[in-house]
Motif scaffolding. Structure first.
Motif, PDB file in Angstrom:
ATOM      1  N   ILE A 168       0.840  -1.205   0.000  1.00  0.00           N
ATOM      2  CA  ILE A 168       0.000   0.000   0.000  1.00  0.00           C
ATOM      3  C   ILE A 168       0.871   1.249   0.000  1.00  0.00           C
ATOM      4  O   ILE A 168       0.656   2.178  -0.785  1.00  0.00           O
ATOM      5  CB  ILE A 168      -0.965  -0.022   1.212  1.00  0.00           C
ATOM      6  N   SER A 169       1.906   1.258   0.829  1.00  0.00           N
ATOM      7  CA  SER A 169       2.716   2.479   0.891  1.00  0.00           C
ATOM      8  C   SER A 169       3.508   2.674  -0.402  1.00  0.00           C
ATOM      9  O   SER A 169       3.677   3.801  -0.869  1.00  0.00           O
ATOM     10  CB  SER A 169       3.583   2.508   2.155  1.00  0.00           C
ATOM     11  N   ALA A 170       3.952   1.594  -1.036  1.00  0.00           N
ATOM     12  CA  ALA A 170       4.665   1.734  -2.316  1.00  0.00           C
ATOM     13  C   ALA A 170       3.722   2.249  -3.402  1.00  0.00           C
ATOM     14  O   ALA A 170       4.112   3.092  -4.220  1.00  0.00           O
ATOM     15  CB  ALA A 170       5.271   0.389  -2.726  1.00  0.00           C
ATOM     16  N   HIS A 191      10.714 -10.162  -3.809  1.00  0.00           N
ATOM     17  CA  HIS A 191      10.504  -9.626  -5.155  1.00  0.00           C
ATOM     18  C   HIS A 191      10.266  -8.120  -5.024  1.00  0.00           C
ATOM     19  O   HIS A 191      10.786  -7.318  -5.790  1.00  0.00           O
ATOM     20  CB  HIS A 191       9.327 -10.324  -5.819  1.00  0.00           C
ATOM     21  N   THR A 192       9.452  -7.763  -4.016  1.00  0.00           N
ATOM     22  CA  THR A 192       9.288  -6.365  -3.614  1.00  0.00           C
ATOM     23  C   THR A 192       9.320  -6.352  -2.083  1.00  0.00           C
ATOM     24  O   THR A 192       9.520  -7.397  -1.456  1.00  0.00           O
ATOM     25  CB  THR A 192       7.939  -5.786  -4.097  1.00  0.00           C
ATOM     26  N   ALA A 193       9.067  -5.181  -1.493  1.00  0.00           N
ATOM     27  CA  ALA A 193       9.076  -5.097  -0.022  1.00  0.00           C
ATOM     28  C   ALA A 193       7.857  -5.774   0.592  1.00  0.00           C
ATOM     29  O   ALA A 193       7.834  -6.065   1.785  1.00  0.00           O
ATOM     30  CB  ALA A 193       9.145  -3.641   0.415  1.00  0.00           C
ATOM     31  N   GLY A 194       6.824  -6.020  -0.236  1.00  0.00           N
ATOM     32  CA  GLY A 194       5.648  -6.725   0.263  1.00  0.00           C
ATOM     33  C   GLY A 194       5.129  -7.669  -0.807  1.00  0.00           C
ATOM     34  O   GLY A 194       4.690  -7.223  -1.857  1.00  0.00           O
ATOM     35  N   ASN A 212      12.604  -3.881  -7.672  1.00  0.00           N
ATOM     36  CA  ASN A 212      12.502  -3.603  -6.240  1.00  0.00           C
ATOM     37  C   ASN A 212      12.945  -4.817  -5.420  1.00  0.00           C
ATOM     38  O   ASN A 212      12.518  -5.001  -4.284  1.00  0.00           O
ATOM     39  CB  ASN A 212      11.060  -3.242  -5.868  1.00  0.00           C
ATOM     40  N   ALA A 213      13.804  -5.639  -6.014  1.00  0.00           N
ATOM     41  CA  ALA A 213      14.104  -6.928  -5.385  1.00  0.00           C
ATOM     42  C   ALA A 213      15.199  -6.852  -4.323  1.00  0.00           C
ATOM     43  O   ALA A 213      16.106  -6.037  -4.387  1.00  0.00           O
ATOM     44  CB  ALA A 213      14.507  -7.936  -6.460  1.00  0.00           C
ATOM     45  N   ASP A 214      15.062  -7.739  -3.348  1.00  0.00           N
ATOM     46  CA  ASP A 214      16.136  -8.044  -2.410  1.00  0.00           C
ATOM     47  C   ASP A 214      16.374  -9.547  -2.585  1.00  0.00           C
ATOM     48  O   ASP A 214      15.572 -10.374  -2.147  1.00  0.00           O
ATOM     49  CB  ASP A 214      15.692  -7.708  -0.988  1.00  0.00           C
TER      50      ASP A 214
END
Lengths: 294, 258
Positions: free
Chosen positions: A109-111, A163-166, A194-196
């Motif tokens: 949601i925040s992204a 893959h992303t933060a969420g 946006n990956a880690d």
């Protein structure tokens, strides 16, 4: 208007993958004016008095056409939408479901709130008229990981990241179907803006533990075994190792982009473009670890 | 590629006929293989009336599309071209075309860096050989807008103020007498085109042997990316001294040992 709609027909056909579980399969391509952004898998689960939609596609028109295609299968109304993550091909059809609850993880949601408009703009540039009327909008509620029951279907919401933060996964207990979102790609090179990678590999370990019968990847054909998980893991592991090795050898970013991919990844759709994009995304942070401060 | 090669052939013929005595007709610029609307102006501005050829040996390698307009990676090289004394890199359609200039005194004419791009543009390297001829190569870069006129990331965060000019670097010996230097400096590299943020960038980075002998000299301009990361190949073994300054006269120095 009618003409424009006819021209922009995604030709969505729901494919039954389990009892009451359907998937709309996108093409294993990049965003183009030809595919209108339909490069993604979305799906839905039919309960007794509620349909649950997982991801709404790249545009308002996709969302509207998806909704029509669902209505052709069942009269049960859509009550709940889950957005797996922040990427525009997965949620820009949300506006077609103004009367349903649209839920996502807090990080998603925040992204969407901070980057959504820029991502939608970018998609307009890439696919053009298919995007008519599309606006990024924030999900209406927060998805809380755990078990929920909607329309008599017991769903496990699994919150993870990488893959992303969420990254939200939806598991249907009755059919043992796992909607894995973009944590799993199949015969298509994974995307990494946006990956880690470390978190992502950990998330894949977690997916291995899930007792699924059907796995719906974010991109690529539906599978009934662990092959897509292993393929995604193999690629990400290789990507991480080869970028670290290149940095240790003092390679410049373009030299790294020009490295050929191992043969087993050359069959992945769009591997060339995605690999180069991944070098852009990931190499700057990795190379810094090899440059000591003077 | 075949088009570029054909053009090179045409220019080579043109040059063979006009050098050195008939260089007075230098305004007859050879046909630009990249078909850029501003090639004539670029040539006039950067190469003047010097003799030039389009030369496929001069390579500008980069992704065909900019993934991040603030950080487009480029690697310039010239396999097979010797005696290069001056390298100029520019992007025809950038609001500030000149990206960098490099004198590889004791170095290969190869350089890796990243830059900010505003829109789709040819990116070119012009390499002047000892005989005074510019050898020009290049490629088109697709981009959709906004790299030069957006503020640097660090300017918004104030991060650079504490660490301005900090140098991180390492040497990688390649073979006897050749070593790669990679360095990263912290600097906002502001173009002056973002509203309210004045131009502020590193303008010179010299690389010297420990006895002070100049190995290579680099002049960087506004389009070079924030916190520049540079790769060069020095004909040298042993430690390298880096001496740099920005347009406000701040000086930065470091010594890198293999």
């Amino acid at each position: 208007m009618a003409v424009a709609h006819a021209a922009n027909d995604y030709r969505l056909g729901a494919q039954a993958v389990a009892d009451g579980v359907y998937v709309f399969s996108g093409r294993n391509e990049h965003f183009t004016r030809d595919n209108g952004g339909n490069i993604v898998n979305t799906g839905f689960i039919v309960g007794t008095d509620a349909v649950i939609v997982i991801d709404t596609g790249p545009s308002l028109q996709y969302g509207e056409q998806q909704r029509k295609a669902i209505a052709a299968i069942t009269r049960v109304p859509v009550r709940q939408v889950y957005v797996t993550h922040q990427h525009p091909d997965h949620y820009l059809g949300d506006a077609a479901y103004a009367d349903a609850s649209i839920a996502a993880l807090p990080a998603t949601i925040s992204a969407i709130q901070t980057q959504g408009n820029a991502l939608a703009d970018n998609l307009y540039r890439l696919v053009g008229g298919w995007m008519a009327g599309t606006q990024s909008q924030s999900p209406t509620s927060t998805a809380t990981p755990g078990v929920v029951e909607i329309g008599g279907r017991k769903l496990r919401l699994i919150g993870t990241a990488g893959h992303t933060a969420g990254d939200l996964m939806v598991y249907d207990e009755a059919s043992r179907t796992l909607f894995a979102g973009d944590l799993v790609f199949h015969d298509r090179a994974p995307t990494t803006p946006n990956a880690d990678l470390l978190q992502w590999l950990n998330a894949l370990d977690q997916i291995r533990q899930i007792d699924f019968k059907v796995l719906v990847p974010g991109h690529g054909a539906v599978v009934r075994d662990a092959s897509a998980i292993e393929q995604t893991r193999d690629y990400l592991q290789w990507l991480s190792t080869s970028l670290h090795t290149a940095a240790e050898q003092g390679r410049d970013m373009v030299e790294v982009m020009n490295q050929p991919l191992p043969e087993r990844f050359q069959k992945l759709a769009v591997h060339d473009e995605e690999y180069r994009r991944s070098v852009s995304h990931l190499y700057p942070a990795i190379e810094l670890t090899t440059l000591p401060r003077r | 590629m075949s088009r570029a090669r054909a053009a090179l052939l045409v220019c080579a013929l043109w040059c063979a006929g006009s050098l050195p005595a008939h260089a007075a007709t230098a305004v007859d610029t050879p046909v630009d293989p990249l078909n850029s609307p501003s090639w004539q102006y670029m040539r006039q501005r950067f190469l003047g009336k010097d003799p030039m050829v389009f030369d496929a040996r001069v390579q500008v390698q980069m992704p065909s599309a900019a993934e991040d307009q603030m950080q487009v990676p480029v690697h310039v090289s010239a396999p097979g071209l010797t005696d290069v004394v001056d390298v100029l890199v520019f992007a025809d359609l950038n609001p500030l075309p000149k990206i960098l200039r490099y004198q590889p005194t004791s170095a290969a004419p190869d350089i890796g860096f990243r830059f900010k791009v505003e829109q789709s543009t040819p990116v070119r390297a012009a390499m002047r050989t000892r005989d005074g001829v510019w050898h020009v190569g290049g490629a088109w870069l697709r981009a959709s807008g906004g790299g030069c006129t957006a503020p640097s990331v660090g300017t918004g965060q104030g991060f650079w103020q504490d660490r301005l000019g900090e140098i991180s670097a390492r040497l990688w010996p390649q073979q006897p007498g050749l070593e790669r230097l990679r360095l990263r400096m912290i600097h906002p590299m502001d173009t002056g085109l973002a509203a309210g943020i004045p131009v502020f960038h590193i303008d010179r980075i010299d690389m010297r042997a420990s006895d002070g002998r100049l190995l290579a000299s680099l002049q960087t301009y506004e389009p070079v990316s924030e916190n520049p990361v540079i790769s060069v190949d020095l004909q040298h073994s042993g430690p390298v001294r880096i001496d740099a300054h920005d347009i406000q006269g701040n000086r930065f120095a470091a010594t890198v040992t293999p």
